[in-house]
Write an enzyme that holds these catalytic residues in place. Structure first.
Site, PDB file in Angstrom:
ATOM      1  N   ASP A  87      34.741  78.232  87.129  1.00 45.48           N
ATOM      2  CA  ASP A  87      33.504  78.377  87.909  1.00 45.48           C
ATOM      3  C   ASP A  87      32.481  79.311  87.267  1.00 45.48           C
ATOM      4  O   ASP A  87      32.815  80.209  86.493  1.00 45.48           O
ATOM      5  CB  ASP A  87      33.839  78.966  89.287  1.00 45.48           C
ATOM      6  CG  ASP A  87      34.478  77.954  90.220  1.00 45.48           C
ATOM      7  OD1 ASP A  87      34.961  76.915  89.734  1.00 45.48           O
ATOM      8  OD2 ASP A  87      34.509  78.217  91.437  1.00 45.48           O
ATOM      9  N   HIS A 233      37.290  81.650  86.055  1.00 45.96           N
ATOM     10  CA  HIS A 233      35.836  81.768  85.886  1.00 45.96           C
ATOM     11  C   HIS A 233      35.461  81.927  84.408  1.00 45.96           C
ATOM     12  O   HIS A 233      36.041  82.774  83.715  1.00 45.96           O
ATOM     13  CB  HIS A 233      35.307  82.995  86.632  1.00 45.96           C
ATOM     14  CG  HIS A 233      35.342  82.840  88.122  1.00 45.96           C
ATOM     15  ND1 HIS A 233      36.486  82.999  88.860  1.00 45.96           N
ATOM     16  CD2 HIS A 233      34.355  82.522  89.004  1.00 45.96           C
ATOM     17  CE1 HIS A 233      36.204  82.785  90.141  1.00 45.96           C
ATOM     18  NE2 HIS A 233      34.929  82.500  90.263  1.00 45.96           N
TER      19      HIS A 233
HETATM   20 ZN   LIG Z   1      31.259  81.032  92.080  1.00 46.95          ZN
END
Ligand SMILES: [Zn+2]
Length: 282
Positions: A87, A233
């Site tokens: 992400d 992430h």
């Molecule tokens: Zn996010």
């Protein structure tokens, strides 16, 4: 290149169970308010009901406010597939190395991109797709107050991202992930209209807060099994002691754990049919 956005599903938005229960509570509260001395009780019931709706929106893996994909469909799980989702990128300092690590393992992943960042890195976004990965919708600018938006705000944030990501990547996303996983009861009707799945995760590494690769890996890999959706992430990533984004110290080990367990990392495009579509027969 412009790719047509998915057509809105023809079916009406199905009320989630908590909405049906809330409607019944409101009807009951109205009747209670008409009874002598009943209105303070009715007000209390309504306050409690709205507190429950709000609290449910702060629970990322809940499906009380509408469908929420926390695992791959049973057929994909049975095939030993897992989805690694990454992400908040694309990030030019991190994403290229993530792509190289995935290539080295012959693995595919799904990138939930922030559309405004993608617009700043169009070549990197196209490179993600060129290497066989999926790009999905993680809103236009990843607002901190996303979960406080109303229908018009959701349409703006998600619809604009949808159009940008489709135009830039040539792939129309069919999945949406809310910033920080937080939402409110008005989100699902918008996702239904745009033909988007809400996708959260089975387990997340908390790698925007935790910089210890061993702890992040343990969170993700404990109980690893077919059907898992894992969250890391490439944007907003905490630095590991190595000085690199923690995802870069976790991903090779996670991919090795997948291999050891006989699991195959695939994209959400491969494993998850369009919202409203019938699941393929295994
Ligand atoms: Zn996010």
């Amino acid at each position: 290149m412009t790719t047509a956005l998915p057509l809105p599903p023809a079916a009406r938005w199905p009320w989630p169970p908590l909405f049906k229960a809330s409607a019944a509570v409101h009807a009951g509260a109205a009747a209670l308010a008409l009874a002598p001395g009943g209105w303070p009780w009715a007000a209390g019931v309504l306050v409690a009901n709205h507190a429950l709706l709000t609290a449910t929106g702060l629970w990322p893996r809940s499906d009380w406010l509408g469908p929420n994909v926390t695992r791959l469909p049973a057929a994909a799980a049975a095939r030993g597939e897992v989805a690694i989702t990454i992400d908040d990128g694309p990030d030019p300092a991190v994403t290229p190395a993530v792509l190289d690590q995935l290539d080295a393992a012959g693995a595919r992943a799904t990138f939930f991109c922030i559309a405004a960042r993608a617009a700043e890195q169009p070549a990197l976004l196209r490179e993600i797709v060129r290497r066989g990965h999926a790009v999905q919708n993680h809103s236009h600018v990843h607002r901190h107050h996303f979960s406080l938006l109303g229908p018009a705000g959701f349409v703006r944030e998600i619809g604009r991202a949808q159009q940008l990501l489709a135009d830039l990547s040539g792939q129309a996303p069919h999945c949406f992930r809310a910033p920080a996983g937080l939402r409110n009861p008005l989100l699902d009707p918008v996702l239904h209209r745009l033909g988007l799945h809400l996708v959260s995760w089975t387990r997340r590494g908390f790698d925007t807060r935790v910089g210890d690769p061993a702890r992040v890996l343990q969170r993700l890999a404990t109980g690893l099994t077919g059907g898992d959706i894992l969250l890391l992430h490439d944007g907003h990533a905490r630095a590991a002691p190595s000085g690199r984004a923690v995802v870069l110290d976790v991903l090779p080990a996670l991919l090795q754990r997948c291999r050891d367990a006989g699991l195959r990392p695939v994209t959400l495009n491969e494993a998850l049919p369009a919202r409203g579509a019938a699941a393929p027969t295994p």
